[in-house]
Structures are given as C-alpha cells and as structure tokens.
Design a protein around this motif. Sequence first.
Motif, mmCIF file in Angstrom:
data_model
loop_
_atom_site.group_PDB
_atom_site.id
_atom_site.type_symbol
_atom_site.label_atom_id
_atom_site.label_comp_id
_atom_site.label_asym_id
_atom_site.label_seq_id
_atom_site.Cartn_x
_atom_site.Cartn_y
_atom_site.Cartn_z
ATOM 1 N N THR A 111 3.088 -8.267 -1.853
ATOM 2 C CA THR A 111 2.654 -7.364 -1.046
ATOM 3 C C THR A 111 3.633 -6.793 0.043
ATOM 4 O O THR A 111 4.352 -7.406 0.689
ATOM 5 N N THR A 112 3.254 -5.676 0.262
ATOM 6 C CA THR A 112 4.372 -4.933 1.393
ATOM 7 C C THR A 112 3.526 -4.612 2.621
ATOM 8 O O THR A 112 2.218 -4.318 2.596
ATOM 9 N N PRO A 113 4.107 -4.413 3.714
ATOM 10 C CA PRO A 113 3.396 -3.934 4.789
ATOM 11 C C PRO A 113 2.750 -2.729 4.808
ATOM 12 O O PRO A 113 3.327 -1.858 4.234
ATOM 13 N N THR A 114 1.543 -2.279 5.290
ATOM 14 C CA THR A 114 0.817 -1.263 5.275
ATOM 15 C C THR A 114 0.306 -0.585 6.501
ATOM 16 O O THR A 114 0.556 -1.637 7.616
ATOM 17 N N GLN A 139 -4.726 -2.322 9.011
ATOM 18 C CA GLN A 139 -4.596 -3.594 9.711
ATOM 19 C C GLN A 139 -6.072 -4.307 9.764
ATOM 20 O O GLN A 139 -6.841 -3.520 9.881
ATOM 21 N N CYS A 147 -0.574 -6.905 6.571
ATOM 22 C CA CYS A 147 -1.380 -6.688 5.487
ATOM 23 C C CYS A 147 -2.476 -7.470 5.323
ATOM 24 O O CYS A 147 -3.313 -7.031 4.396
ATOM 25 N N GLU A 149 -3.311 -10.354 4.375
ATOM 26 C CA GLU A 149 -3.104 -11.483 3.290
ATOM 27 C C GLU A 149 -2.622 -12.860 3.999
ATOM 28 O O GLU A 149 -2.432 -12.772 5.235
ATOM 29 N N CYS A 184 5.551 -9.995 3.912
ATOM 30 C CA CYS A 184 5.847 -8.959 4.763
ATOM 31 C C CYS A 184 7.200 -9.232 5.509
ATOM 32 O O CYS A 184 8.000 -8.270 6.045
#
Length: 77
Positions: free
Chosen positions: A2-5, A8, A20, A22, A68
């Motif tokens: 998972t990568t930061p998006t 929020q 993220c 998660e 992240c």
Amino acid sequence: MTTPTNSQPNTPQANLCPLCGEENRCAITAGDDPASCWCQAPEIEFTEAMKAAVPSHLRLSACLCPACISALASRTE
C-alpha cells in the motif's frame, strides 16, 4: 504494498494509518509492549519529511503503517 494516498480516514483511529487507512500494526494500540513494535527496529528512522507528509489535523492521532513508512523513506532517499 500500500502506498500513501491523498484519501484520509474521516475519523482518526489509533489502529489505522492516517495516510492510507490500513492497519498500522502498532504494538501500543494492540496492548503489547511498546518495545516490541515494528517501528522500534533499528533500521526504522522517522524523518521530518515523513512527519510533514501527514496532514496536520492527523498528526499524533495514530502511527503510520510499515508500507507508508517504506514508501516515504524511498521518496526521501
């Protein structure tokens, strides 16, 4: 991974990554010894750039997740 998006969580929860959403796998929120947390590993370094990546209204609300942290670390190298 998972990568930061930019999305929020609406309500910060201590067990969710504020970037993220998660699970952050935090030992403290799980009721375990803080010294046993993944973030206490010697290779983990929290930089000011990583802290700045967290929106100000979510800072100190919850721990970042390993994915992240890894993604942020690779951006700042």
